[in-house]
Design a protein around this motif. Structure first.
Motif, PDB file in Angstrom:
ATOM      1  N   GLN A 359       0.958  -0.942   0.154  1.00 50.99           N
ATOM      2  CA  GLN A 359      -0.159   0.557  -0.280  1.00 50.99           C
ATOM      3  C   GLN A 359       0.992   1.023  -0.070  1.00 50.99           C
ATOM      4  N   ILE A 360       2.159   0.820   1.136  1.00 53.93           N
ATOM      5  CA  ILE A 360       2.656   2.708   0.455  1.00 53.93           C
ATOM      6  C   ILE A 360       3.535   2.649  -0.338  1.00 53.93           C
ATOM      7  N   GLU A 361       3.952   0.961  -1.198  1.00 57.14           N
ATOM      8  CA  GLU A 361       4.621   1.621  -2.475  1.00 57.14           C
ATOM      9  C   GLU A 361       3.810   2.281  -3.716  1.00 57.14           C
ATOM     10  N   ASN A 362       2.638   1.396  -3.386  1.00 57.19           N
ATOM     11  CA  ASN A 362       1.556   2.395  -4.496  1.00 57.19           C
ATOM     12  C   ASN A 362       1.365   3.381  -4.533  1.00 57.19           C
ATOM     13  N   TYR A 363       0.500   4.164  -3.128  1.00 51.62           N
ATOM     14  CA  TYR A 363       0.564   5.499  -3.389  1.00 51.62           C
ATOM     15  C   TYR A 363       1.120   6.382  -2.957  1.00 51.62           C
ATOM     16  N   VAL A 364       2.515   5.896  -2.208  1.00 51.72           N
ATOM     17  CA  VAL A 364       3.523   7.233  -1.544  1.00 51.72           C
ATOM     18  C   VAL A 364       4.799   6.547  -2.885  1.00 51.72           C
ATOM     19  N   VAL A 365       5.688   5.881  -2.641  1.00 53.31           N
ATOM     20  CA  VAL A 365       6.795   5.308  -3.508  1.00 53.31           C
ATOM     21  C   VAL A 365       7.286   5.186  -4.598  1.00 53.31           C
ATOM     22  N   TYR A 366       5.588   4.455  -5.747  1.00 55.52           N
ATOM     23  CA  TYR A 366       5.590   4.678  -6.846  1.00 55.52           C
ATOM     24  C   TYR A 366       5.452   6.392  -7.503  1.00 55.52           C
ATOM     25  N   PRO A 367       4.333   6.873  -7.151  1.00 56.06           N
ATOM     26  CA  PRO A 367       4.238   8.122  -7.627  1.00 56.06           C
ATOM     27  C   PRO A 367       5.779   9.087  -8.323  1.00 56.06           C
ATOM     28  N   ARG A 368       6.237   9.255  -6.622  1.00 56.07           N
ATOM     29  CA  ARG A 368       6.917  10.340  -6.642  1.00 56.07           C
ATOM     30  C   ARG A 368       8.142   9.477  -7.079  1.00 56.07           C
ATOM     31  N   VAL A 369       8.581   8.013  -7.613  1.00 52.54           N
ATOM     32  CA  VAL A 369       9.566   7.925  -8.356  1.00 52.54           C
ATOM     33  C   VAL A 369       9.019   8.176  -9.450  1.00 52.54           C
ATOM     34  N   MET A 370       7.906   7.838 -10.557  1.00 46.82           N
ATOM     35  CA  MET A 370       7.552   7.508 -11.622  1.00 46.82           C
ATOM     36  C   MET A 370       7.851   8.842 -11.988  1.00 46.82           C
ATOM     37  N   ARG A 371       6.629  10.038 -11.550  1.00 45.87           N
ATOM     38  CA  ARG A 371       6.516  11.190 -11.506  1.00 45.87           C
ATOM     39  C   ARG A 371       6.541  12.138 -12.995  1.00 45.87           C
ATOM     40  N   ARG A 372       8.382  12.088 -12.632  1.00 52.95           N
ATOM     41  CA  ARG A 372       9.149  12.453 -13.834  1.00 52.95           C
ATOM     42  C   ARG A 372       9.257  11.558 -14.743  1.00 52.95           C
ATOM     43  N   SER A 373       9.057  10.006 -14.738  1.00 54.86           N
ATOM     44  CA  SER A 373       9.437   9.286 -15.576  1.00 54.86           C
ATOM     45  C   SER A 373       8.822   9.108 -17.102  1.00 54.86           C
ATOM     46  N   VAL A 374       7.483   9.108 -16.834  1.00 50.74           N
ATOM     47  CA  VAL A 374       6.217   7.947 -17.718  1.00 50.74           C
ATOM     48  C   VAL A 374       5.013   8.818 -17.385  1.00 50.74           C
ATOM     49  N   ASP A 375       4.677   9.653 -18.277  1.00 51.07           N
ATOM     50  CA  ASP A 375       3.671  10.292 -18.602  1.00 51.07           C
ATOM     51  C   ASP A 375       1.514   9.177 -18.649  1.00 51.07           C
ATOM     52  N   VAL A 376       1.058   8.625 -17.959  1.00 52.23           N
ATOM     53  CA  VAL A 376       0.519   7.830 -18.950  1.00 52.23           C
ATOM     54  C   VAL A 376      -0.516   7.487 -17.935  1.00 52.23           C
ATOM     55  N   ALA A 377      -1.550   6.856 -18.617  1.00 49.64           N
ATOM     56  CA  ALA A 377      -2.646   6.824 -17.405  1.00 49.64           C
ATOM     57  C   ALA A 377      -3.050   5.871 -16.635  1.00 49.64           C
ATOM     58  N   PRO A 378      -2.901   5.996 -15.589  1.00 47.40           N
ATOM     59  CA  PRO A 378      -3.657   4.589 -14.874  1.00 47.40           C
ATOM     60  C   PRO A 378      -4.206   3.062 -15.856  1.00 47.40           C
ATOM     61  N   ALA A 379      -5.276   3.904 -15.944  1.00 43.88           N
ATOM     62  CA  ALA A 379      -6.001   2.481 -17.139  1.00 43.88           C
ATOM     63  C   ALA A 379      -5.035   2.133 -17.906  1.00 43.88           C
ATOM     64  N   VAL A 380      -4.786   3.136 -18.592  1.00 42.06           N
ATOM     65  CA  VAL A 380      -3.475   2.694 -19.940  1.00 42.06           C
ATOM     66  C   VAL A 380      -2.561   1.394 -19.563  1.00 42.06           C
ATOM     67  N   THR A 381      -2.064   2.747 -18.373  1.00 42.73           N
ATOM     68  CA  THR A 381      -1.170   1.120 -18.039  1.00 42.73           C
ATOM     69  C   THR A 381      -1.400  -0.289 -17.461  1.00 42.73           C
ATOM     70  N   VAL A 382      -2.542  -0.156 -16.934  1.00 44.73           N
ATOM     71  CA  VAL A 382      -2.815  -1.484 -16.604  1.00 44.73           C
ATOM     72  C   VAL A 382      -3.397  -2.611 -18.244  1.00 44.73           C
ATOM     73  N   ILE A 383      -3.767  -1.778 -18.747  1.00 43.85           N
ATOM     74  CA  ILE A 383      -4.119  -2.917 -20.739  1.00 43.85           C
ATOM     75  C   ILE A 383      -2.629  -2.929 -20.941  1.00 43.85           C
TER      76      ILE A 383
END
Length: 422
Positions: A359-383
């Motif tokens: 839960q911490i990784e999905n809502y805190v760590v991952y958004p902060r690390v990937m914010r400047r790397s990829v700009d993809v909508a969550p639905a597009v990421t899952v698909i």
């Protein structure tokens, strides 16, 4: 009596043409007189001139070069009309096209392993290139920076092997040593004794062992496992070599691909390509950073909880965490299962820890690390991850997100502005 020239009497005067003076007409010769018609085509007699003798005029003789030419310039006859494209020709062309497409598909399927290795090596090279550029900004040459980065990759693989192989070997040896005790416990069990009396289980097992069937099965399993290990070793070695080559020749590959683009579009294509490469590199670096954080925290927790082979289990968590969506869950389930094998308390503690950490990784760590790397909508990421996993397994799921980010960038910068101008 005045003498008159014969030419003046026999040759009538040419009527004057408009715009031609008399001195100019006098300077003209017989061939230059515009009022006089001469033979234009060879072999065709012109009209009769005043003073010519009566009768038909003879055509001039043909030149010697024309006399040597054959009478017929096409000795085998003139070519006829081309054949009509009938149903047979259309069918033959279609069949050849289908066979060509089928052959290309078979070639792609046969070379699927090589294609996957090449794509993964290029992906890793693009991901490691930002580290190389960072070392170059510190004053190192590109060759020295590549050597340092590649040495670090080899050391990481070596540490992973040293952390995984000894525990697996030790557990296998302990299991083989404990097999006789397990057999004695089974023979002392009342239920096993009753089943053996009814179905002769031990007798059938003894016959199977003495007949050589068990030896053949074990030998086949050992050979199969050895083939899998050798294939994995050579695939890893090939991947490292390809990654090194791609990392060393990445600038030249970029320049060569830009030369395939029209000169008027190269600056824009280069800018978009650099943005895509930067996004892929940032995604790889961010994903590795998240995996390192997961592995380090897992190792710390397992060490404090007193789990056996804490480092090996933490490396399993770090490696599986590289796979998007399902990797962290797979690693948590594996480590929790090992914890339950050691003790129920440890298994429950592992399950609680991984649920909280994810839960911490999905809502805190991952958004902060990937914010400047990829700009993809969550639905597009899952698909994208689902499609990539269905096509190429874990490798496809790993490559799907940066590919989706690249496609989104091209749509945003190329397609949408063009549609807005229409």
């Amino acid at each position: 009596m005045t003498d008159t020239a014969p030419d003046a009497v026999s040759r009538p005067e040419t009527p004057a043409r408009p715009g031609t003076s008399a001195p100019a007409r006098a300077a003209m010769g017989p061939a230059d007189d515009p009022g006089e018609v001469t033979d234009v085509l060879p072999g065709v007699p012109g009209p009769a001139r005043p003073g010519d003798p009566p009768g038909p005029r003879a055509a001039p003789a043909r030149p010697a070069a024309d006399a040597e030419k054959p009478a017929d310039a096409a000795p085998y006859g003139l070519p006829g009309k081309p054949f009509a494209r009938g149903p047979f020709l259309w069918g033959l062309t279609a069949a050849l096209g289908v066979l060509t497409a089928w052959g290309l598909a078979q070639a792609l399927v046969s070379a699927r392993g090589v294609i996957v290795l090449t794509v993964v090596a290029a992906f890793l090279a693009v991901g490691l290139n930002p580290v190389v550029e960072g070392l170059r900004r510190w004053g190192l040459g590109r060759r020295a920076a590549i050597s340092i980065v590649f040495l670090g990759v080899i050391v990481m693989f070596g540490l992973f092997g040293l952390a995984i192989v000894p525990p697996v070997s030790q557990e296998t040896s302990d299991f083989v040593s404990a097999v006789p005790g397990y057999v004695q416990d089974l023979l002392a069990n009342p239920t096993i004794k009753r089943l053996d009396a009814d179905y002769q289980i031990l007798a059938n097992v003894r016959d199977y062992i003495t007949s050589g069937g068990l030896g053949a099965t074990v030998a086949g399993g050992i050979l199969g496992a050895g083939a899998v290990v050798l294939d994995a070793f050579f695939s890893g070695l090939t991947l490292l070599v390809l990654t090194l080559y791609f990392l060393g020749s990445l600038p030249s590959i970029r320049e060569y691909l830009l030369r395939l683009v029209p000169a008027s579009r190269r600056p824009r294509t280069a800018a978009i390509g650099d943005e895509i490469l930067a996004g892929i590199g940032g995604y790889v670096a961010g994903n590795v950073l998240i995996s390192v954080i997961a592995g380090a925290l897992s190792w710390l927790f397992l060490t404090v909880a007193g789990a056996k082979y804490a480092l090996a289990l933490a490396l399993v968590v770090a490696v599986t965490d590289l796979i998007p969506l399902v990797g962290a869950t797979v690693g948590a389930v594996l480590v929790s299962a090992v914890g339950f094998l050691q003790s129920a308390t440890l298994g429950i503690a592992c399950a609680i820890f991984f649920v909280v950490y994810q839960q911490i990784e999905n809502y805190v760590v991952y958004p902060r690390v990937m914010r400047r790397s990829v700009d993809v909508a969550p639905a597009v990421t899952v698909i994208a991850a689902l499609f990539g996993g269905a096509l190429l397994g874990a490798v496809g799921a790993l490559l799907a997100i940066p590919v989706a980010a690249a496609v989104a960038l091209i749509l945003r910068e190329v397609v949408l502005p063009r549609q807005a101008r229409l």
